[in-house]
Design an enzyme around this catalytic site. Sequence first.
Site, PDB file in Angstrom:
ATOM      1  N   HIS A   1       0.803  -1.227   0.000  1.00  0.00           N
ATOM      2  CA  HIS A   1       0.000   0.000   0.000  1.00  0.00           C
ATOM      3  C   HIS A   1       0.843   1.289   0.000  1.00  0.00           C
ATOM      4  CE1 HIS A   1      -3.570  -2.436   0.882  1.00  0.00           C
ATOM      5  NE2 HIS A   1      -2.920  -2.991   1.891  1.00  0.00           N
TER       6      HIS A   1
HETATM    7  O1  RIB Z   1      -5.037  -0.007   4.614  1.00  0.00           O
HETATM    8  C1  RIB Z   1      -3.647  -0.022   4.438  1.00  0.00           C
HETATM    9  C2  RIB Z   1      -2.997   1.040   5.268  1.00  0.00           C
HETATM   10  O2  RIB Z   1      -3.202   0.770   6.649  1.00  0.00           O
HETATM   11  C3  RIB Z   1      -1.464   1.071   5.097  1.00  0.00           C
HETATM   12  O3  RIB Z   1      -1.006   2.373   5.328  1.00  0.00           O
HETATM   13  C4  RIB Z   1      -0.986   0.168   6.185  1.00  0.00           C
HETATM   14  O4  RIB Z   1       0.341   0.483   6.613  1.00  0.00           O
HETATM   15  C5  RIB Z   1      -1.953   0.515   7.283  1.00  0.00           C
HETATM   16  O5  RIB Z   1      -1.503   1.693   7.920  1.00  0.00           O
END
Ligand code: RIB
Length: 304
Positions: free
Chosen positions: A233
């Site tokens: 992500h």
């Molecule tokens: O949904 C994914 C996000 O939530 C990313 O930033 C992961 O590190 C968590 O913080």
Amino acid sequence: MDVKVVIDCDPGLDDAVALILAHRHAEVIGITTVSGNAPLKATTANALLVTALLGADTPVHAGAARPLAGEPVHASEVHGESGLGGAAPVEHERVPASDDAVTFLLEAAGEGVWVLALGPLTNLALAIERDPTWPRRIAGLSLMGGGIGPGNSTAAAEFNVFADPEAAARVFESGADLTMCGLNLTRQLRTGDAFTARLHGLDSPAARFAVPAFDFLHGRVEALTGRRSAALHDPCAVLAVTHPELLVTRPRHVRVELEGRLTRGMTVVDERPLRPAPEANAKVAYTIDAERALDLVVEALAAD
Ligand code: RIB
Ligand code: CA
């Protein structure tokens, strides 16, 4: 000339990879930490650990230990209790530069400085509350959060927004030049055992850190979903600034649901084909060149 960035994060395994990537392709003038994947003490320690393994003296300022409203939520089922499950320990002497992330965010704003937000948006919302001009004093804001379609924390909400919906709402309403890398985008950037195999044999501190971390992450995601394939992500929000040519974004009006019993924390992206289109408050990312992005991540992990 590298772009100047401040990174607000909640390391977190993908945050750690994002920090490594950012240090290779940007001038990281500071890091602020927030409660999210793990409690604030852990996310702050993890940010210090990652900068130490990079040999970087990037200042780390601790921020909010809890959301604007409600109780803190964490993601230990994915990232482990420490927030960096599986990662090899790193001996270091680094300590936080302060416990006042908001003041650092306000003072760091300036010509050409981007903010990369990789966790719950509590610190940014508090900065906006203290100085409503801040969103226009930074060059722009690239955030990993929200999305179009299924959530991850709930059927409707993505973790970073779900963890502090009130903060997210303030950020989306703040007037910042905002790029949103939501789950609809970040789920296109995936790692699995074949990716980890690309790191085997790389003799860099970052690769030695990343191999057990990815193995841990893939194991946790397999336990949750049955697939040994994880979305990477947070690096997407970094690449949106360092390599914008890899992403396609579209102007959209985005609001955050605060009241819904089933939908609290949902980012409602207005895609109606109206003319004129609803006034946009974000550039929503729709596609990423995942192959090139993963190559950049491997190169960043391989670098000494
Ligand atoms: O949904 C994914 C996000 O939530 C990313 O930033 C992961 O590190 C968590 O913080
Ligand atoms: Ca994160």
